[in-house]
Design a protein around this motif. Sequence first.
Motif, PDB file in Angstrom:
ATOM      1  N   PRO A 148       5.367  21.208 -44.479  1.00 28.82           N
ATOM      2  CA  PRO A 148       6.330  21.732 -45.455  1.00 28.82           C
ATOM      3  C   PRO A 148       5.678  22.380 -46.664  1.00 28.82           C
ATOM      4  CG  PRO A 148       6.285  19.333 -45.527  1.00 28.82           C
ATOM      5  CD  PRO A 148       5.485  19.741 -44.332  1.00 28.82           C
ATOM      6  N   ALA A 199       4.737  25.901 -45.429  1.00 28.40           N
ATOM      7  CA  ALA A 199       5.956  26.681 -45.227  1.00 28.40           C
ATOM      8  C   ALA A 199       6.544  27.114 -46.558  1.00 28.40           C
ATOM      9  CB  ALA A 199       6.978  25.860 -44.447  1.00 28.40           C
ATOM     10  N   SER A 200       6.381  26.273 -47.576  1.00 29.74           N
ATOM     11  CA  SER A 200       6.914  26.590 -48.900  1.00 29.74           C
ATOM     12  C   SER A 200       6.087  27.648 -49.610  1.00 29.74           C
ATOM     13  CB  SER A 200       6.977  25.319 -49.757  1.00 29.74           C
ATOM     14  OG  SER A 200       7.356  25.612 -51.079  1.00 29.74           O
ATOM     15  N   THR A 226       5.896  31.176 -48.060  1.00 27.35           N
ATOM     16  CA  THR A 226       7.145  31.945 -48.127  1.00 27.35           C
ATOM     17  C   THR A 226       7.627  32.069 -49.567  1.00 27.35           C
ATOM     18  OG1 THR A 226       8.540  29.981 -47.818  1.00 27.35           O
ATOM     19  CG2 THR A 226       7.900  31.207 -45.839  1.00 27.35           C
ATOM     20  N   PRO A 284      10.992  23.708 -51.327  1.00 27.38           N
ATOM     21  CA  PRO A 284      11.599  22.932 -50.240  1.00 27.38           C
ATOM     22  C   PRO A 284      13.071  22.589 -50.477  1.00 27.38           C
ATOM     23  CG  PRO A 284       9.405  22.113 -50.709  1.00 27.38           C
ATOM     24  CD  PRO A 284       9.720  23.110 -51.785  1.00 27.38           C
ATOM     25  N   SER A 298      15.151  25.715 -49.530  1.00 26.21           N
ATOM     26  CA  SER A 298      15.237  25.981 -48.083  1.00 26.21           C
ATOM     27  C   SER A 298      15.722  24.780 -47.296  1.00 26.21           C
ATOM     28  CB  SER A 298      13.857  26.383 -47.556  1.00 26.21           C
ATOM     29  OG  SER A 298      12.948  25.287 -47.637  1.00 26.21           O
ATOM     30  N   ASN A 341      13.762  22.551 -46.273  1.00 30.52           N
ATOM     31  CA  ASN A 341      12.694  22.313 -45.299  1.00 30.52           C
ATOM     32  C   ASN A 341      11.701  21.329 -45.908  1.00 30.52           C
ATOM     33  OD1 ASN A 341      11.267  23.133 -42.739  1.00 30.52           O
ATOM     34  ND2 ASN A 341       9.690  23.648 -44.233  1.00 30.52           N
ATOM     35  N   TRP A 361       9.397  26.247 -39.429  1.00 32.29           N
ATOM     36  CA  TRP A 361       9.985  27.031 -40.509  1.00 32.29           C
ATOM     37  C   TRP A 361      10.654  28.305 -40.023  1.00 32.29           C
ATOM     38  CZ3 TRP A 361       8.424  32.041 -41.809  1.00 32.29           C
ATOM     39  CH2 TRP A 361       7.252  32.494 -41.198  1.00 32.29           C
ATOM     40  N   ASN A 394      14.336  27.847 -39.707  1.00 24.51           N
ATOM     41  CA  ASN A 394      15.051  27.492 -40.921  1.00 24.51           C
ATOM     42  C   ASN A 394      15.850  28.716 -41.401  1.00 24.51           C
ATOM     43  OD1 ASN A 394      15.028  27.580 -44.109  1.00 24.51           O
ATOM     44  ND2 ASN A 394      14.895  25.433 -43.554  1.00 24.51           N
ATOM     45  N   LEU A 408      14.211  30.317 -44.711  1.00 24.49           N
ATOM     46  CA  LEU A 408      12.842  30.809 -44.560  1.00 24.49           C
ATOM     47  C   LEU A 408      12.729  31.919 -43.516  1.00 24.49           C
ATOM     48  CD1 LEU A 408      10.797  27.486 -44.825  1.00 24.49           C
ATOM     49  CD2 LEU A 408      11.516  29.058 -46.626  1.00 24.49           C
ATOM     50  N   SER A 409      13.486  31.812 -42.443  1.00 25.83           N
ATOM     51  CA  SER A 409      13.411  32.834 -41.394  1.00 25.83           C
ATOM     52  C   SER A 409      14.013  34.159 -41.846  1.00 25.83           C
ATOM     53  CB  SER A 409      14.124  32.349 -40.131  1.00 25.83           C
ATOM     54  OG  SER A 409      15.509  32.141 -40.376  1.00 25.83           O
ATOM     55  N   SER A 411       7.563  36.069 -45.141  1.00 20.04           N
ATOM     56  CA  SER A 411       6.342  35.327 -45.443  1.00 20.04           C
ATOM     57  C   SER A 411       5.417  36.246 -46.232  1.00 20.04           C
ATOM     58  CB  SER A 411       5.648  34.873 -44.155  1.00 20.04           C
ATOM     59  OG  SER A 411       5.088  35.994 -43.487  1.00 20.04           O
TER      60      SER A 411
END
Length: 510
Positions: free
Chosen positions: A65, A68-69, A72, A76, A79, A81, A87, A90, A93-94, A98
Amino acid sequence: MLSIFLNGYAQEKKPNILLIVVDDLNDYTGFLGGHPQVKTPNMDALAKEGTVFTNAHTNTPICAPSRASFLTGIYPHVSHNFWFTDWTINKVLSNSKSIAQFMGDNGYKTYATGKLMHHRVKSEWNEYGIENDFGPYAYDGKKVAKHPNMPAAYTDNKNDGLFMSLAKVPNVKVTDKAPGYKGWYDVKNKKPFKYVNDDDRDLMNDELSAEWAVDKLKGLDKFNNDKPFFMAVGFVRPHTPLVAPQKYFDMYPLETLKVPVIKKNDNKDTYYRTTFKWAMPWTQHYQELEASYKNIDDGLKTYVQAYLACVSFTDDQIGKVLKTLKESRFDKNTVVILVSDHGYNMGEKDFLYKNNLWEESTRIPMIIKDPSIKGSKGQRIKHPVSLIDLYPTIADFANIKASNTKNELGKTLSGFSLKPFLENPKNPQWKGPDVALTAVRGLLKSDETKKQSYSVRSEKYRYILYVNGKEELYDHTKDAYEWINLANNKKYRQIKADLKNQLQEILTKQ
């Protein structure tokens, strides 16, 4: 002649950016002084050439996470997440770009190697080099096995349960259940990992990534390209398993090695463990180490030796990349950023892992070097910042004003550019908060914002609010080790209230 001019013009207008991400690295570096014996000459040299953020923190202190945070640029809690869910599925995020896609869409050639995202999307990069591999491991002929030299009481988890020199070649005995195997094994490539000695062996994953980055920089240096580059290099050590060549273990003899400063029964006024209704495996590593050695200091020395060996091993790989950059034509026009995804507790509060809200696990190394900003060399910034500020900082250096969202389902960047601190550390035009926010999964089956645990770190204090309502408060002006929980001290009532308000203010901004 015109092409050379245009190439030089493009390079002058847009700096190259090199992002180095280290895994599980706490303040055990020379420039932060987290361990008095650590040897990190290459990171220390970068710190002298750049700006060090001494109060930088992760936004969630566990790998997936966190990455992913910050890769992007979205908190968290925005999102939702908080854990190891991919991710790319999510919703927020998707539908947000990125950092790789963002830079590529805005005129940069993008290159990456090693451990960056847990769930990689290679297509977002122009080139992706070496994929992450945590190994090598001991192997019993059928599957990864517990190394025979590991203490019996310590976990047999293949990642967390191994701290060992490569020179300790595993000899797994034949049983009626497994054929046994003598040596290390490369699980990813399904072949034995060669180790005769430090000079006659297979390269480890981080060495392969450093080699790839060096070759890529040399190739770019020879090739006239009118586009600047964004390169991200991820090193997996000192993430477990804590395996490195013997020469790095030799740098830290057990006889003279110092263990962390630990207060006995320091966890008695803490509430981390009360937030779980089940025994999470990572909460037991310290107890397993304690059960494995007659004296806990002996166990900690053995563990810390392996951790420091991996830190110095990684520092050498970083040095290879930085040396190549320095010898190239890109040296004066490349912003270098070095961070870790989170820290790591080394026995403090009877805890040997990450994924908690205390200083050792939230605080990270962060260095930013921009050769074009005069006077930024050797600066040390104590204002609290966090990894969420990385993405907007990179965008600011690249002078990119474009949106990071793909559509209306995406979210704008959560952080703020750190560039003002480099330009004017005494009076920065900082637009961000006065605290750094960190989140830890509260209820394992819930992704709701209000069902997680949080911490905010200001310049002087740390405040923790757990999902069950329990609180911790530490005064860093008097208590750097966070030994005394002041949450119930009446003298700190207003300070606690102010910090709680600042925490809630960040959480309400979606």
